[in-house]
Motif scaffolding. Structure first.
Motif, PDB file in Angstrom:
ATOM      1  N   PRO A  94      45.454  -1.861 -45.837  1.00  0.00           N
ATOM      2  CA  PRO A  94      45.826  -1.564 -47.308  1.00  0.00           C
ATOM      3  C   PRO A  94      45.163  -0.400 -48.002  1.00  0.00           C
ATOM      4  N   LYS A 107      52.717  -0.166 -49.895  1.00  0.00           N
ATOM      5  CA  LYS A 107      51.698  -1.518 -49.609  1.00  0.00           C
ATOM      6  C   LYS A 107      50.010  -1.062 -48.534  1.00  0.00           C
ATOM      7  N   ILE A 108      50.716  -0.544 -47.277  1.00  0.00           N
ATOM      8  CA  ILE A 108      49.373   0.055 -45.950  1.00  0.00           C
ATOM      9  C   ILE A 108      50.213   1.311 -46.090  1.00  0.00           C
ATOM     10  N   ALA A 143      51.433  -5.587 -43.510  1.00  0.00           N
ATOM     11  CA  ALA A 143      50.527  -5.864 -44.676  1.00  0.00           C
ATOM     12  C   ALA A 143      50.001  -7.453 -44.303  1.00  0.00           C
TER      13      ALA A 143
END
Length: 384
Positions: free
Chosen positions: A180, A172-173, A280
């Motif tokens: 992101p 995700k990040i 996130a």
């Protein structure tokens, strides 16, 4: 993904061969179980890896290797000694059922000229899904004229691109910047002890390589401090705590949580665990799904306190521009990595640097470093 199987038109009707059709029909179903009729050979259940990396099963006098790929199914045939058996005069049929779907789909297996019987079926939409395959083969002399029948359960493999997309979705990040993945273009893969880690841009690669242990978990480092006067502008811009949706300052001095190089301000210590559990989520709440909101380029004071000639200490008014710039353009390091940030005058614009040693390069080529920041989406503020 739809539960119906969408596949390309390479299959042929099983009824096109009268002899073959009659042979296939020598199997019947009773009380939900398949029974071999005279003239049929069924595979044993023992399975091992074949020479081409597929699943190898013993079927009477033959060994059949089944390979399932996104491009379809292949069958290689060997004798008991493991020597390849010609399939040029052979043919077959596969009946495929996708997990969760009762319907079966039938396709012909035909010689591909490369030593295998092949059903070229597009299975790319089923990557990661399990399929149940019933196989029947005829025409192999080594089988003594018998129909070879067996069942195979396999998982359609994912492509490299699909595996990468799944890994990016899980991570995700970016563990360096906290942004992101995808917000800075295509994520960049970095090898960390044989495992792929993804960062948001090429600028974060060196940070991972220089300290792989720090970033190996694939999550940004989270540090917690109490906000200071230097954070006042950023706190005013954020306004509310993303966890409690309460005004910052309503429960005392805000807590500053750094997720990578991005600050998130909280109303109290009780909110910290939420950020640690889902960084996130809260980064997206504060900064949006794409780039962090940046300060509109305007003006800042030139600075009054110098650490060296032409190198100024920053003040509260610089905070939003420091947050927007994030990294020193000379060293490509976080602005606070080496005692900074500091501020220099670059042709009337403020550039923030990580240490006094970078000032000479800015002074020598101010337009070059302003262009570097511009390429990163940062508009340096004017020094008034």
């Amino acid at each position: 993904m739809k539960r119906t199987l969408i596949i390309t038109a390479f299959s042929l009707a099983m009824s096109t061969s009268g002899v073959f059709g009659q042979t296939i029909q020598s199997q019947h179903n009773h009380a939900g179980h398949n029974h071999a009729m005279p003239g049929m050979t069924q595979a044993r259940e023992a399975t091992q890896a074949g020479p081409h990396g597929g699943s190898l099963k013993q079927t009477g006098n033959l060994q059949i290797e089944t390979i399932v790929s996104q491009g379809g199914l292949q069958m290689f045939v060997y004798d008991r000694a493991g020597q390849p058996v010609s399939v040029d005069q052979g043919r077959g049929a596969v009946s495929v059922r996708v997990e969760g779907n009762a319907k079966r789909y039938r396709y012909d297996l035909l010689p591909d000229g490369k030593g295998a019987l092949t059903a070229p079926v597009n299975l790319s939409q089923l990557a990661g899904r399990q399929i149940d395959v019933d196989v029947q083969l005829v025409g192999m002399k080594a089988s003594g004229g018998n129909v070879v029948s067996f069942n195979e359960v396999a998982t359609v493999p994912a492509s490299e691109q699909q595996l990468a997309a799944a890994a990016i979705a899980r991570q995700k990040i970016c563990p360096v910047s906290g942004k992101p993945l995808g917000s800075m273009g295509d994520p960049v893969a970095v090898d960390v002890n044989g495992q792929k880690l993804y960062v948001c841009c090429a600028g974060c690669v060196n940070a991972v390589k220089s300290n792989p242990i720090k970033y190996a978990a694939g999550r940004p480092q989270i540090t917690i401090t109490t906000a200071t006067q230097a954070d006042a502008a950023a706190i005013a811009a954020q306004k509310v705590c993303p966890v409690m949706d309460e005004p910052l300052g309503g429960m005392g001095t805000p807590i500053k949580v750094m997720v990578g190089d991005k600050p998130i301000y909280l109303c109290c210590k009780g909110c910290i665990k939420k950020i640690q559990a889902e960084p996130a989520k809260y980064l997206a709440m504060v900064y949006g799904k794409g780039e962090a909101s940046t300060a509109t380029a305007s003006a800042v004071p030139p600075g009054t306190e110098q650490v060296r000639e032409g190198i100024f200490k920053v003040v509260a008014a610089d905070a939003p521009f420091i947050a927007a710039q994030k990294k020193c353009p000379v060293m490509d390091e976080p602005l606070d990595a080496m005692g900074g940030p500091y501020k220099v005058n670059a042709a009337g614009k403020a550039i923030y640097i990580c240490c006094p040693g970078c000032a000479k390069k800015i002074a020598a080529e101010p337009q070059k470093w302003l262009a570097v920041l511009k390429s990163q989406g940062v508009d340096a503020p004017t020094i008034r």
